[in-house]
Design a protein around this motif. Structure first.
Motif, PDB file in Angstrom:
ATOM      1  N   ASP A 151       0.808  -1.220   0.000  1.00 10.72           N
ATOM      2  CA  ASP A 151       0.000   0.000   0.000  1.00 10.72           C
ATOM      3  C   ASP A 151       0.843   1.273   0.000  1.00 10.72           C
ATOM      4  O   ASP A 151       0.492   2.246  -0.660  1.00 10.72           O
ATOM      5  CB  ASP A 151      -0.921   0.014   1.227  1.00 10.72           C
ATOM      6  CG  ASP A 151      -1.895  -1.149   1.215  1.00 10.72           C
ATOM      7  OD1 ASP A 151      -2.690  -1.228   0.276  1.00 10.72           O
ATOM      8  OD2 ASP A 151      -1.856  -1.976   2.133  1.00 10.72           O
ATOM      9  N   THR A 152       1.938   1.290   0.765  1.00  6.35           N
ATOM     10  CA  THR A 152       2.727   2.520   0.876  1.00  6.35           C
ATOM     11  C   THR A 152       3.355   2.898  -0.462  1.00  6.35           C
ATOM     12  O   THR A 152       3.479   4.078  -0.790  1.00  6.35           O
ATOM     13  CB  THR A 152       3.838   2.369   1.936  1.00  6.35           C
ATOM     14  OG1 THR A 152       4.647   1.228   1.611  1.00  6.35           O
ATOM     15  CG2 THR A 152       3.242   2.183   3.328  1.00  6.35           C
TER      16      THR A 152
ATOM     17  N   GLY B  12       0.259   5.099  -1.465  1.00 11.37           N
ATOM     18  CA  GLY B  12       0.659   6.168  -0.561  1.00 11.37           C
ATOM     19  C   GLY B  12       0.113   6.043   0.848  1.00 11.37           C
ATOM     20  O   GLY B  12       0.029   7.039   1.581  1.00 11.37           O
ATOM     21  N   SER B  13      -0.270   4.831   1.274  1.00 14.87           N
ATOM     22  CA  SER B  13      -0.790   4.623   2.628  1.00 14.87           C
ATOM     23  C   SER B  13       0.346   4.627   3.649  1.00 14.87           C
ATOM     24  O   SER B  13       1.523   4.523   3.302  1.00 14.87           O
ATOM     25  CB  SER B  13      -1.546   3.297   2.715  1.00 14.87           C
ATOM     26  OG  SER B  13      -2.617   3.280   1.794  1.00 14.87           O
ATOM     27  N   ASP B  14      -0.047   4.730   4.922  1.00 14.60           N
ATOM     28  CA  ASP B  14       0.946   4.749   5.994  1.00 14.60           C
ATOM     29  C   ASP B  14       1.441   3.352   6.350  1.00 14.60           C
ATOM     30  O   ASP B  14       2.504   3.202   6.947  1.00 14.60           O
ATOM     31  CB  ASP B  14       0.356   5.404   7.258  1.00 14.60           C
ATOM     32  CG  ASP B  14       0.009   6.865   7.036  1.00 14.60           C
ATOM     33  OD1 ASP B  14       0.721   7.506   6.226  1.00 14.60           O
ATOM     34  OD2 ASP B  14      -0.966   7.350   7.637  1.00 14.60           O
ATOM     35  N   GLU B  15       0.641   2.327   6.011  1.00 10.95           N
ATOM     36  CA  GLU B  15       0.978   0.968   6.425  1.00 10.95           C
ATOM     37  C   GLU B  15       0.614  -0.020   5.321  1.00 10.95           C
ATOM     38  O   GLU B  15      -0.349   0.174   4.579  1.00 10.95           O
ATOM     39  CB  GLU B  15       0.208   0.624   7.706  1.00 10.95           C
ATOM     40  CG  GLU B  15       0.691  -0.628   8.412  1.00 10.95           C
ATOM     41  CD  GLU B  15      -0.027  -0.836   9.740  1.00 10.95           C
ATOM     42  OE1 GLU B  15       0.619  -1.328  10.678  1.00 10.95           O
ATOM     43  OE2 GLU B  15      -1.220  -0.502   9.837  1.00 10.95           O
ATOM     44  N   ASN B  16       1.428  -1.073   5.209  1.00 13.43           N
ATOM     45  CA  ASN B  16       1.154  -2.132   4.234  1.00 13.43           C
ATOM     46  C   ASN B  16       0.275  -3.194   4.885  1.00 13.43           C
ATOM     47  O   ASN B  16       0.727  -3.920   5.773  1.00 13.43           O
ATOM     48  CB  ASN B  16       2.469  -2.772   3.759  1.00 13.43           C
ATOM     49  CG  ASN B  16       3.329  -1.798   2.984  1.00 13.43           C
ATOM     50  OD1 ASN B  16       2.889  -1.211   2.006  1.00 13.43           O
ATOM     51  ND2 ASN B  16       4.563  -1.612   3.433  1.00 13.43           N
ATOM     52  N   THR B  17      -0.967  -3.285   4.450  1.00 18.15           N
ATOM     53  CA  THR B  17      -1.887  -4.243   5.061  1.00 18.15           C
ATOM     54  C   THR B  17      -2.733  -4.963   4.019  1.00 18.15           C
ATOM     55  O   THR B  17      -2.865  -4.513   2.883  1.00 18.15           O
ATOM     56  CB  THR B  17      -2.861  -3.542   6.041  1.00 18.15           C
ATOM     57  OG1 THR B  17      -3.641  -2.585   5.310  1.00 18.15           O
ATOM     58  CG2 THR B  17      -2.132  -2.867   7.180  1.00 18.15           C
TER      59      THR B  17
END
Length: 323
Positions: A123-124, A128-133
């Motif tokens: 995801d990051t 551009g997310s804060d966490e890879n989930t």
């Protein structure tokens, strides 16, 4: 003394795996011939889901305990084991002839699925997310892909797109015996896999191996033992469709249904150190597709299977050095 007991239980587990695989292959072949369904369809569904039962159990338990590295390590590692080790061994025992539908549809679907999942969990980088989930939405998408794949297989069964190629010498049992053979085979595979995994993990922890390494190696190898036993027996008995269908179906089942269920139940955090393992899996999937057009078309030749085994050994050496 404890080490000896663990070793003895591992041996017992292997015996159950071999006998379970024998029952599974015989039952699946009988089912295919009795109901005029192709062995590749049986391999992609009943056999694949049955041999993936250990992954489902292990990952639901690991996810509930918050062992996200073990979940991803087990699933990615199991698929690498299935692709490189199991197809490598099966193809070395006997070159595997692959049906046209499998070459053009099932193998590309499996390959595309790995790429899609790689994008979804990073995801990051991609979003551009804060966490890879892998969260609820990701899990829901994966479950939709699983349902789509099952629909596709049964659509092919209905339309007879796969060849019905069960030889005359395969014995046909009545419905109850066929069902008991399949269920007995699955039971032996699951119990045998559990005995091997539990006791191998105990031994590994006594040597202070990390959760990620245990997931990528011992859990992945142990939960892939049913696939290994089934595909090796199928190749030995010249049931190439069961051997191939088992591996492709198991890989799809692992990444759609099992990871989908895990993600829906509880979001999983992805460790980007495992991206290398994703690259290996993507590379292996592409290589399998390319192999279908080298030398004899639509066939995994013995030298190609040996190349898979050599790649697998190199990968194992690397991850133990990497830890």
């Amino acid at each position: 003394m404890e080490l000896l007991l663990d070793t003895a239980l591992i041996i017992l587990g292997f015996i159950l795996l071999i006998k379970g695989a024998d029952f599974m292959v015989n039952g699946a072949s009988s089912f295919a011939k009795r109901f005029n369904v192709s062995e590749i369809a049986i391999g992609l569904t009943i056999v694949a889901m049955g041999t993936s039962a250990p992954e489902l159990v292990v990952n639901l338990v690991s996810g509930a305990q918050g062992l996200d590295d073990a979940v991803f390590g087990n699933l990615i590692g199991s698929n690498i084991f299935n692709l490189f080790l199991i197809l490598g061994i099966a193809g070395t025992i006997r070159p595997l002839i692959v049906q046209s539908e499998t070459v053009w549809k099932e193998i590309p679907f499996s390959m595309g699925l790995v790429i899609v999942l790689f994008i979804m969990v990073n995801d990051t980088f991609f979003f551009g997310s804060d966490e890879n989930t892998s969260g609820f939405v990701d899990g829901f998408i994966l479950l939709l892909l699983f349902v789509s794949f099952i629909y596709y297989v049964f659509y092919n069964v209905k339309k007879n797109n796969h060849l019905i190629d069960v030889p005359d010498e395969i014995p046909v049992h009545n419905n109850w015996i066929t069902l008991l053979m399949i269920l007995g085979g699955i039971t032996g595979l699951v119990l045998g896999g559990k005995l091997v995994v539990d006791n191998a993990v105990d031994i590994a922890r006594s040597f202070n191996l990390s959760e990620k390494l245990i997931g990528l190696t011992i859990l992945a190898a142990g939960t892939s033992l049913p696939e290994l036993a089934t595909s090796a027996v199928a190749a030995y008995r010249n049931r190439a469709d069961i051997a191939i269908g088992n591996v492709i179906g198991s890989n799809i089942f692992n990444l759609t249904f099992i990871l989908g269920i895990n993600s829906v139940v509880s979001p999983l955090v992805f460790n980007t150190e495992m991206n290398f393992d994703f690259y290996v899996l993507i590379g292996g999937s592409i290589l399998l597709f390319i192999f279908m057009f080298t030398l004899k078309s639509k066939k995994l030749d013995r030298w190609e299977a040996i190349l898979f085994l050599a790649t697998f050994l190199a990968y194992m050496v690397y991850i133990f050095i990497r830890k």
